[in-house]
Design an enzyme around this catalytic site. Structure first.
Site, mmCIF file in Angstrom:
data_model
loop_
_atom_site.group_PDB
_atom_site.id
_atom_site.type_symbol
_atom_site.label_atom_id
_atom_site.label_comp_id
_atom_site.label_asym_id
_atom_site.label_seq_id
_atom_site.Cartn_x
_atom_site.Cartn_y
_atom_site.Cartn_z
ATOM 1 N N ARG A 75 -70.827 34.344 -110.314
ATOM 2 C CA ARG A 75 -69.597 33.577 -110.556
ATOM 3 C C ARG A 75 -69.771 32.110 -110.204
ATOM 4 O O ARG A 75 -69.093 31.236 -110.762
ATOM 5 C CB ARG A 75 -68.423 34.233 -109.819
ATOM 6 N N GLU A 112 -71.243 41.178 -97.006
ATOM 7 C CA GLU A 112 -70.083 41.928 -96.511
ATOM 8 C C GLU A 112 -70.214 43.386 -96.971
ATOM 9 O O GLU A 112 -69.848 44.302 -96.266
ATOM 10 C CB GLU A 112 -68.794 41.312 -97.061
HETATM 11 P P1 AMP Z 1 -71.040 36.534 -97.920
HETATM 12 O O1 AMP Z 1 -72.523 36.391 -98.023
HETATM 13 O O2 AMP Z 1 -70.623 37.649 -97.037
HETATM 14 O O3 AMP Z 1 -70.389 35.219 -97.552
HETATM 15 O O4 AMP Z 1 -70.514 36.938 -99.357
HETATM 16 C C1 AMP Z 1 -70.293 35.972 -100.331
HETATM 17 C C2 AMP Z 1 -70.810 36.402 -101.671
HETATM 18 O O5 AMP Z 1 -70.439 37.730 -101.979
HETATM 19 C C3 AMP Z 1 -70.227 35.527 -102.760
HETATM 20 O O6 AMP Z 1 -71.215 35.304 -103.756
HETATM 21 C C4 AMP Z 1 -69.058 36.324 -103.287
HETATM 22 O O7 AMP Z 1 -68.976 36.222 -104.690
HETATM 23 C C5 AMP Z 1 -69.330 37.755 -102.861
HETATM 24 N N1 AMP Z 1 -68.224 38.370 -102.084
HETATM 25 C C6 AMP Z 1 -68.277 38.778 -100.806
HETATM 26 N N2 AMP Z 1 -67.128 39.332 -100.411
HETATM 27 C C7 AMP Z 1 -66.305 39.231 -101.475
HETATM 28 C C8 AMP Z 1 -64.953 39.616 -101.703
HETATM 29 N N3 AMP Z 1 -64.207 40.210 -100.756
HETATM 30 N N4 AMP Z 1 -64.415 39.362 -102.916
HETATM 31 C C9 AMP Z 1 -65.153 38.765 -103.890
HETATM 32 N N5 AMP Z 1 -66.432 38.391 -103.741
HETATM 33 C C10 AMP Z 1 -67.005 38.620 -102.547
#
Ligand code: AMP
Length: 187
Positions: A75, A112
């Site tokens: 995205r 996550e």
């Molecule tokens: P993080 O590495 O945990 O900060 O996760 C961020 C990445 O995972 C980004 O590329 C987001 O598109 C995706 N992502 C993580 N959690 C979510 C969520 N709750 N909703 C949408 N995208 C998420």
């Protein structure tokens, strides 16, 4: 699905935060139980709102402050390409493992929801290139941290980082400190 609370705040002020919030859908239990997926497709699909958001990101950083935009798969590509086109700079994709055809640097990290590896071409940047990094959602910060690490290993300098939406309770901003985080909407 429910719409995200429109009372949220953000680093470009409450009006922008409300605009983003009005185009995010909460999808419970996707891609796995317990995760509320923040779906920003309605924002991308609304031409006027998407343009306002992209213009707001450029205004925040200043169009002379970066030489290249990095978008994080997938995205982030949508946002990065629009910023690049509007400012006349190039766009560099940071991709999931195994997608890039030439020599690449890799960085692995915890998400996550799961584990992932990101890659960037080793020759993606000219030394000292100022790089604006963009993505849709900041959660734990692992994706952003890995991306910034890749940019620096490939010779770029991270000049800014913007997400459309930040999940503040997951501590991504603190993890990335002292690097500044620009989030249009924080929940
Ligand atoms: P993080 O590495 O945990 O900060 O996760 C961020 C990445 O995972 C980004 O590329 C987001 O598109 C995706 N992502 C993580 N959690 C979510 C969520 N709750 N909703 C949408 N995208 C998420």
């Amino acid at each position: 699905m429910t719409q995200t609370d429109i009372g949220a705040r953000g680093d470009s002020g409450p009006e922008t935060a409300r605009l983003v919030a009005s185009r995010v859908l909460d999808v419970p239990d996707f891609p796995k139980p317990g995760v509320v997926f923040k779906d920003l497709m309605p924002l991308f699909a609304d031409g006027a709102v998407f343009r306002e958001v992209v213009d707001g990101i450029i205004a925040h950083h200043g169009r002379e402050s970066f030489d290249t935009v990095v978008g994080i798969e997938a995205r982030g590509f949508v946002i990065a390409a629009a910023i690049a086109y509007a400012t006349g700079v190039g766009v560099v994709p940071v991709r999931k493992a195994g997608k890039l055809p030439r020599a690449a640097y890799s960085a692995s990290y915890a998400l996550e929801y799961g584990e992932a590896t990101l890659e960037v071409h080793q020759d993606a940047f000219t030394a000292g290139h100022r790089v604006l990094v963009v993505d849709d959602v900041l959660a734990t910060g692992g994706t952003a941290e890995a991306t910034m690490d890749l940019v620096e290993r490939a010779g770029g300098t991270v000049s800014g980082f913007t997400v459309l939406m930040e999940l503040g309770f997951l501590g991504g901003r603190e993890r990335l400190a002292p690097r500044p985080v620009h989030a249009l909407l924080t929940v």
